[in-house]
Structures are given as C-alpha cells and as structure tokens.
Design an enzyme around this catalytic site. Sequence first.
Site, PDB file in Angstrom:
ATOM      1  N   GLU A 431      -4.923  -3.660  -8.230  1.00 26.46           N
ATOM      2  CA  GLU A 431      -6.214  -2.985  -8.384  1.00 26.46           C
ATOM      3  C   GLU A 431      -6.023  -1.487  -8.605  1.00 26.46           C
ATOM      4  OE1 GLU A 431      -8.782  -4.204  -5.181  1.00 26.46           O
ATOM      5  OE2 GLU A 431      -8.824  -6.249  -5.923  1.00 26.46           O
ATOM      6  N   GLU A 523      -5.233 -12.707  -6.670  1.00 21.95           N
ATOM      7  CA  GLU A 523      -5.887 -12.547  -5.362  1.00 21.95           C
ATOM      8  C   GLU A 523      -7.267 -13.180  -5.418  1.00 21.95           C
ATOM      9  OE1 GLU A 523      -5.452  -8.598  -3.643  1.00 21.95           O
ATOM     10  OE2 GLU A 523      -7.425  -8.789  -2.738  1.00 21.95           O
TER      11      GLU A 523
HETATM   12  C1  GAL Z   1      -8.801  -6.499  -2.540  1.00 16.61           C
HETATM   13  C2  GAL Z   1      -7.525  -5.705  -2.318  1.00 16.61           C
HETATM   14  C3  GAL Z   1      -6.867  -6.101  -1.015  1.00 16.61           C
HETATM   15  C4  GAL Z   1      -7.871  -6.145   0.078  1.00 16.61           C
HETATM   16  C5  GAL Z   1      -8.956  -7.109  -0.277  1.00 16.61           C
HETATM   17  C6  GAL Z   1      -9.998  -7.301   0.797  1.00 16.61           C
HETATM   18  O1  GAL Z   1      -9.626  -5.912  -3.468  1.00 16.61           O
HETATM   19  O2  GAL Z   1      -6.629  -5.924  -3.361  1.00 16.61           O
HETATM   20  O3  GAL Z   1      -5.837  -5.197  -0.706  1.00 16.61           O
HETATM   21  O4  GAL Z   1      -8.376  -4.873   0.241  1.00 16.61           O
HETATM   22  O5  GAL Z   1      -9.592  -6.629  -1.429  1.00 16.61           O
HETATM   23  O6  GAL Z   1     -10.988  -8.172   0.367  1.00 16.61           O
END
Ligand code: GAL
Length: 830
Positions: A431, A523
Amino acid sequence: MNKKKNFNHFQKTLILLGIIITLAFNSKGGKTDLNSRKINFNSGWSFHLNDSIKDKDTINSTTTWRTLNLPHDWSIEGKFDEKSPAGYGGGALNGGLGWYKKTFKVATANKTKTTSIIFDGVYRNSEVWINGHYLGKRPNGYIGFQYDLSPYLNYGDKDNEIIVKVDNSKQPNSRWYSGSGIFRNVWLQTTDKLHVEQWGTYITTPKVTVKSASVHLETTIKNQYTASKSATILTTIFKNDIKVTSVTQNISIAANANQVLNQDILVNNPVLWSIEKPELYTAVTIISINNKIVDEYKTTFGIRNFKFDVNKGFILNGKQVKIKGVCMHHDLGPLGSAINTRAIERQLEILKGMGVNGIRTSHNPPAPELLNLCDKMGFIVMDEAFDMWKKAKTKYDYSLNWDKWHAKDLQDQILRDRNHPSIFMWSIGNEIPEQWSDEGVVIAKELSAIVKKLDTTRLVTAAMNPAVNMNIDAVTLQFEKSKTYFNSLATSGALDIIGYNYAHQTFEYHQKNFPNVPFIATETTSALETRGYYEFPSDTIKVWPVRWDLPFTTGNPNNTVSAFDQVRAPWGSTHEATWKVIKKYDFLAGMYIWTGFDYIGEPTPYEWPSISSYFGIVDLAGFPKDVYYMYQSEWTDKTVLHIFPHWNWKVGQNVDVWAYYNNADEVELFLNGKSVGVRSKKEDDLHVMWRIPFQAGTLKAVSRKNGKTVLETEIKTAEAPALLKLTADRNTINADGNDLSFVTVDILDANGVLSPNANNEISFSLKGNGKIVGVCSGDPVSHESYKGTKHTALNGKCLVVIQSGNKAEKLELTASANDLKSSKTVITTK
Ligand code: GAL
C-alpha cells in the site's frame, strides 16, 4: 555451466585432489559432519536503557548495566501508556534508546582468519563499535547485516568489547508494534580468508522432471589473502544426510577479490518439495587449498517447479494449488518481537491445523528462522520488503532512510532469502503512497530490476489498494464498473503478478482488466473479533468504523467485538465473503488473509483502551477464534463440526447458534435432548444457523451423511467457576535455555465445563531451572504486562509460557486464583 576445457598439469593435479577429497568425504559413511562456520553469540550481553535526561544519549563509566541473553525486546518490558509517542498503532509501548555490550576473547589461532559478527535484525538505527572502532550504522530494523571484526580484534587473553547502540527513540516510526532492540539472533563467524561469501550461494533448479532435475549452483568465493589462491571447490548434494551427487572444480582467484563459480549438477529421481511433503536438499560447498579443507558452507534448498497461470492460478509441480494464506506481523504476542524459533513454529503449527498453506511476511523481511520453518513445514511464502518508499506513513519511518538505503536493503533481502524453496513471490511494497503516480512507477521499475538481477525464478508483486478501482462504496459494496481506473503500479509492467489488497468485489473481473497477468490477493478480509464474545442477531453485518473517515469506535463495553463472522473494517469483508469469491474462480490463485494471528498494535477499534489487533483468526495468546473452524472445514480433510457460541445466556433470550461443518449433508441440533431442527448448507453457504430461545442445559449437534452420523459435539451451560486446569502443548522440552512450553489455563466449573465468562486473575509460580517468560489472555484491552507472573483470563482462558534453563530437570508450574482450586503441571527439560 561445465564448459569443456584443456587442463594443464597443475589443474589436473587439483582435480585429482578434489576426487581424493570427495572419496575421503564419502568414507564417513556417506554422511558429513557439518561444521558450522558461525556460533550463536546471544548469551552474556549487558544492556542499558538510556534515560534521555540523565544520560544524554551516551554511556560512560557510571552507566549501570543489567545482563541478559539475546534476542531481546526492551519495549515489551515497559508499561502500556495512552500517551506513548508510539501511539496505539505502536501498541502504546515506548521505544527509546538502548545500549548493548559484550566482552569476549578470540583464540590466537584465529589471528590468520576472518572473524565477523552477524546480526539477523536490530530494531532500529543500530550502530556498532568493536574495541572503540566504529563499524557502521544500519537504519532498517528488519534486515540482516554483518561486520568484519578482524582488523580490530585482540587475540589470546586480551578482552574484546563490542558495543551496539540501538536508537528507536523517534516515534512513531511504525504502523504496528515493532519492538526495540537486538530482537533477532546474533552470530560470531570465523572463516578462513578464502571462503564462501556471506549469502554467497544461489541455487536454482532450471529443469525439473520426475526423472531428473538440473541443479545450478552459483557460488561467490571471497579471497581476503593478499596473494592469489588456487583452490578446489567441491559441492556435494545431500538428501537426509545421504550423499546424492557432487561436482568438483578448481579455481584460481586473485588477491583480495571475489570470484563467481557456476556449477551444474543433475539429480536423478528428485524428491520434490511440496506443501504436503516439503522435501529438502542440502548443498555443502567445501573449499580446499592443497588438500586441506579451509571452508565449508551449507545451503538448504528444494527442488520444485511452479508457475502462476492466468487461467489456472498457482501450479506447483504440475498440480493446481489454491493459496490459502495469511499475513503475519513479526511479534510473538506476549514474547514481544524477540524471536524464538519454537514460538514461531507453534504459530505455524496452529495455522497449519486450520489448513493455511501460505504466509505473507507483512510488511518486512522476516527472521531467517521463519523462512527455515516454512521450508520445513511447507508454506507458500510471499517475502515482502517495504511498507513505504519515499513517502512517509508515520512521521519518523523508513522513508527518511529510503534514498540512502533502499537498494542495499532490498538487495540484501534477496541475497539472504533466495535459496528458500518456500518463497514464490517477492513483494516490493505494501500500500505504497506512490502507487497512484508516475513517481511510483519509476520506483517500482527500479525495485523490480534490483530483484530480477538477483533472482529471476520468482515473481515480483506489490500489494496495491486496490489494483483496479471500480468505485466501490466500502459500506454498501455497490460499484460502478464504468468508472474503472487502474493503479499505476498495476499497469507499469514492473509487476509479474497483480497484487490486490482488498476489493474482493473486483476479483471476478481480473481477467478482463488484466488479461495477461496472473492474480494474487496479497491482503484480504480485515474482519474483527474478540475471542469468546458474541452479539445477537449474528446475521447483521457491522462495519467498524462505519465510515473510514469516522473514529474507530465500537461503542461496546471494553471495546469488545462480536466473534460471529459479522464485523469488518470498511475496506475489508467478512471471512466468508472473500473466501467465497476466491474459491469460485480457478484464475484466482489465492489469498493472504489479514491476519493469521492477532498482533500488538494497530487496534481496530483504534481507541484506548485497545492496544492490540482484532484481525487475527487466532488471538494474541494463540487461541483460535470460532472462524478458525470455518477455514478448517473448508481447507483441511479433517472432519469438522464446530458449534458456537457458549451456552450461558439469560433464560428466554434468543440465541443464534452457528455450526461450521464438512463431510456431511446436514446437522441436527438438540437442546436438552429435543430437536430444534435440521440444517444444511445451500449453494455456497459456509455455515448453518439456528435461532432458539435459551434454556440452560446441553446443546448437542449431530452431523450426518446419507443418514449416518458423522460427528457429534456438545456444549453445556457452565456453573460457577470452580477450578483451574493446566494443559502444556509439550510436557518435555529441551534444556537449552531457549525452548518453550506453552501452557493453556482453562477455568472450569465443578463438572469440568469451561466457564465462558470467567475473567479471574491467575497467579503463576514456577519451581526449578526455568522461567515464566510470557502471560497473555488474548484480550486486546488488557494493560497487564505480558512479562508478569499474573494475568487476568479472557472468557475462561489464559496462557503462560515457560522457558527451559540449561539444566535438565523437572519444572513444576502452579496456577492459582482466588476462590478457585489451583492446578499444577510438570514440564520436564532434557
Ligand atoms: C491494510 C494494511 C495492513 C493493515 C490492514 C488493517 O490496509 O496493509 O498493514 O493496516 O490494512 O486492516
């Protein structure tokens, strides 16, 4: 490559010597005595935590020290503080500045050798001195590095002193709990001046068939002598300590130079590395000068072939494999960020039990021990480099070091990790704020080129949010396809595989949007749960925060979040929603769920008193939340029937009961012997549900296939909490001062039923040569120290972690709590 050459007399002699050495080697019954070049250098350090007012960032003769063994994380020893500069994101634990020092002797015999110190990772801004000589600084807290100590060492009886300054005082510098200090292993390495360079081997398997595998070895040899050297390089491949094959080559290497040697070997009938059978080989490289072995270097590798296919997803050894992965941060719950191999292994075992086959090292290079375990246990690893590039995410983060260090850090990560068979993808960032800009494209191309120069066998990705923006409203999940626009990195050509963070609604359009590039969900999910806490009705989905520009607040007492799969962050989904999509399409290679375990920091709800995350499928103590069994029912062959919640409610209250099950057509639920209905999953359902008025007693579920009972399970109403029960994950551990036993404490009623609301404070004491090194209940709002000897249970459960001493004996652990019968267990150390 073995090119045909004309050898002179000298070279022929060397080849002959090589053969003699090979024979000598084999005469040890086909086994080798693998002398390690490095010894563990963790014990007997002194530590001082700087007091910024009194000490002014320096040490002197009046500085007070305490002794400890590494790895060490000083932040975890501190108090949770609402005003900590690290913020809730950093777990409300302070950073600071710490000093470490160690005194040691080096044998006179090593005067002619090279002695180096290897740090696997120091968080962060480490600076190192040996006998007053400055060796260097390394800002990145997650990267391994080493220094050559030889020019400054005293030999024989005279002491050497190494000093390490660790500066984690500028906060915040991380979005999650980082820990502070020399939190990974330290090694002292002694080699001949002619040796295999650190991370000096690169082993690939360009062609793999059932019959044979070609193994290519690229070895960098370093000559630190002031004269050129002729040597024989013998590389032998072993499988389970048995010699498979070997190759010998002679080299002549100039003074003070490095030389890269290429060798090719054929392994017949290779045993392939797979998730189910992670078979490993070892290459032992031996350097000999005049028939005398001067260096031995061991590389573990695997033989496997794989590809990411735009239609079929991930193909491993010719077989389609769905990646069922989880993201993990590096902290180990109550142990903080100080690495311990057994603690990592336990996390992986728990995840494997749920059917997880992939790990993403979010968002930094992991401890080497994690990768070794993934090699051995069979996980598909995405090895990630950065959480930010030039643009900061927190005020004092790595963006400040980016210009000077990013190329070196990325290069070192690839060099260190590229022989691990478990790694299949490199992620160059998570991100990244520059992901929408041309500037980001330039950086992505630079990073991808750095990776490709060192490893072309794996794919480069980046975790983008999202890869393609289809204008989805995070709350309603509505989107307008007409407004599709693309992430700059996704279209840059720098990525071999498109990495999606979230936006599961766009996954099904991937082939249309990116016809020629494979898919991975880097993710997903970000659903939230507090273990053992439930809200009704369970079938309404809650989004917390309601919008992401609103405060992250739950409005619940103690910031609890329902453990029905019904609460998600606005950018995420429930567990079921994303898995249903990934499961449906072959071209979706798989996903990495945020997260496998809860971690310290980044609580969502992002408000005091919460200090640890709610995203884990498993809580901070290692206790599975209910959704663990949804995945287990989907991802493993194990027959599953899991019903929840607990059975202690108000009489007459409507209670939703969920069942996760597999290998059956239906489940029937009985309350106190009376059927309350049969349910079966329709279409893509992943659970069934009953809504029934509560009545104390026994709830029993029976799963059936073709009318025959498959499994039965029951839960009972607990009476008043009466006793404690201790269950160690291992009752015998190694007496090596390092091994751990994880002991679960259950609070039970007089009939042995778990008291699901019991939150008693439990005190622990240990007799014998061992230590209590961690206590934890998995409660994200607990501010009790993980390093204490008492802790308040969460919903009937607590964990205590015991570490062995160096003496083999029996350790006796006692747990006690007011008004409850105490419990003892014995852990034998051997
Ligand atoms: C994502 C990020 C993670 C964590 C997660 C929580 O956007 O990559 O590190 O912050 O959100 O939902």
